[in-house]
Motif scaffolding. Structure first.
Motif, short mmCIF file in Angstrom:
data_model
loop_
_atom_site.label_atom_id
_atom_site.label_comp_id
_atom_site.label_asym_id
_atom_site.label_seq_id
_atom_site.Cartn_x
_atom_site.Cartn_y
_atom_site.Cartn_z
N ARG A 138 20.48 70.25 -3.58
CA ARG A 138 21.10 69.08 -4.06
C ARG A 138 21.73 69.60 -5.17
N SER A 149 22.96 63.16 -3.28
CA SER A 149 23.04 64.40 -4.05
C SER A 149 23.03 65.66 -3.00
N LEU A 171 25.12 64.66 -8.64
CA LEU A 171 25.45 63.66 -8.01
C LEU A 171 24.28 62.71 -7.86
N LEU A 172 23.35 62.71 -8.44
CA LEU A 172 22.19 61.68 -8.07
C LEU A 172 22.73 60.24 -8.26
#
Length: 473
Positions: A345, A355, A349-350
């Motif tokens: 991950r 992600s 991008l969470l």
């Protein structure tokens, strides 16, 4: 949630009779038929067939045991050099046993010296007219592999009594002689092993010492959880800061009160609905850590924001067994699941919801360990209950032209399955019930792994890391 060693049995020391897996480097005769990669769970062994290790795949490969199986171990940072490339090598390790009776367990502090290896060329050298050079040449300059170091590795051990099995053990990065253990009786303990490490450092490398004695030593600090656990991690940024997580979903923060005392916050971090399996501190933010749980989620915590997670997300379709936070690329988090898959991950991008930048289902049994390389930001090593240790380079993509060229240069001697992921660099086999692996931070390309049948030290020949220079003489 694969944890304990199946039916632990104490290994017996035997004289070296050239067995398939002895205390020295592994070796075997070259197969008479074209070699191919064998995949557990996919390929079957026909009657009369047997698996053979290909020694040319390793710069170094050694196997050894310390008696009872070890579920967990850690490599101890030493003062022999920050980046070591010359054989023979020496390593220091702490491990904890899984004996069949609680009173027989111990913490093993050991030194493995005289680890020999070879410097190899990946392809045969070419002569001026383009043909392969004679492999039978006696000239050292014309040989495509040079033996560096000789004889079997020397194992020297100091043992400290530990009541109950050791589920997890970790050495403090800033003070390697300070070691934390998670026991199956619910206690997390912190120890000072400086006297044992000093003894080993000052001992001669040609004899085995101290194996019979078991020392009784009191821990520096101790804390009892409501249940046993496996998750524990030292902060890489704040010396002495520790987190420990248990099977009752709770995570506790340890803060150093002095060089030998710790204060444990009585109020735990709470947010998971099932056992906390692994913990990892952020390599760049002193107050941030991640946790993995049987509830299939990963949580990110900030100690400044209270006892609830800053964020939490479903990571896998089964238990999340292990996680590793990339020390060279701090936005990358790797996780391994009970269903055999592992994911990468990008934490940046969470906020966008998805992600995951890579997801692999090569392994068909639970992932038992995962760890990023301390020298290559895109390289990660994984171990599984399928008895495979695999190494991956996430920066690789399939290049059909390069594959064809390599196959031509090796005269079609490489018959790997066509469906292998291009990111898969290496598959190591030969250990039963693999439990944990670690890269050696001071010896590029070296991995140590533990399993029910003992330890392996391996240095694959195709891992991009500095190789020892040939002797000038």
């Amino acid at each position: 949630m694969v944890r304990s060693v199946k039916n632990p049995k104490k290994a017996k020391r035997k004289k070296n009779k050239g067995s398939k897996k002895d205390e020295g480097s592994s070796s075997s005769a070259a197969p008479s038929v074209a070699a191919r990669v064998w995949q557990p769970g996919v390929d079957k062994i026909e009657e009369g067939e047997e698996l053979q290790c290909d020694p040319s795949a390793y710069n170094s490969l050694h196997a050894f045991h310390v008696g009872w199986p070890c579920l967990s171990f850690d490599i101890v940072r030493d003062s022999l050099g920050l980046v070591r490339t010359e054989f023979p090598h020496t390593v220091y390790v702490v491990s904890g046993t899984q004996a069949d009776k609680p009173s027989l367990n111990s913490i093993e502090i050991f030194k493995l010296s005289n680890i020999s290896g070879k410097r190899r060329e990946l392809l045969p050298k070419k002569s001026a007219d383009g043909s392969d050079m004679d492999s039978d040449s006696d000239s050292d300059e014309e040989s495509d592999e040079d033996e560096l170091g000789s004889g079997a590795p020397v194992l020297q051990i100091r043992k400290v009594a530990h009541q109950g099995c050791v589920n997890r053990i970790r050495s403090m990065p800033q003070s390697p002689h300070i070691v934390a253990t998670w026991g199956d009786m619910g206690y997390v303990q912190v120890w000072d092993f400086s006297s044992h490490l000093n003894y080993l450092a000052e001992s001669e490398d040609d004899t085995s010492r101290g194996e019979a004695s078991v020392f009784n030593q009191a821990p520096l600090s101790m804390f009892k959880h409501k249940d046993e656990g496996y998750a524990i991690d030292w902060s890489p940024l704040v010396p002495g800061r520790l987190v420990s997580g248990d099977c009752k979903n709770s995570i506790y923060l340890w803060e150093p009160a002095s060089g030998t005392k710790w204060n444990v916050d009585s109020k735990p971090f709470a947010g998971h609905s099932a056992s906390v399996e692994d913990l990892q501190w952020s390599p760049t933010e002193a107050n941030v850590f991640a946790s993995a749980s049987v509830d299939k989620t990963i949580a990110i915590w900030d100690t400044r924001l209270g006892k609830s997670p800053a964020t939490s997300f479903k990571a896998h379709d089964a238990d999340v067994n292990v996680i590793s936070w990339n020390r060279l690329a701090s936005c990358m988090l790797a996780s391994g699941s009970d269903d055999g898959s592992f994911s990468i991950r990008d934490l940046r991008l969470l906020k966008d919801g998805d992600s995951v930048v890579a997801h692999f289902t090569y392994h068909k049994h639970p992932i038992t360990s995962i760890e990023w390389s301390p020298h290559e930001a895109s390289t990660v090593a994984v171990s599984s209950a399928d008895n495979q240790l695999t190494i991956w380079d996430l920066s690789l993509e399939r290049d059909e032209e390069e594959e064809a060229e390599f196959k031509a240069q090796t005269e079609d001697k490489v018959n790997a399955p066509e469906d292998l992921p291009p990111q898969l660099l290496f598959v190591h086999q030969g250990q039963k019930d693999l439990k944990e692996l670690h890269w050696h931070a001071q010896i590029p390309g070296m991995i140590i792994s533990t399993a029910a049948d003992g330890f392996n030290v391996l240095m694959p020949s195709n891992i991009e890391s500095p190789l020892p220079a040939a002797n000038a003489s």
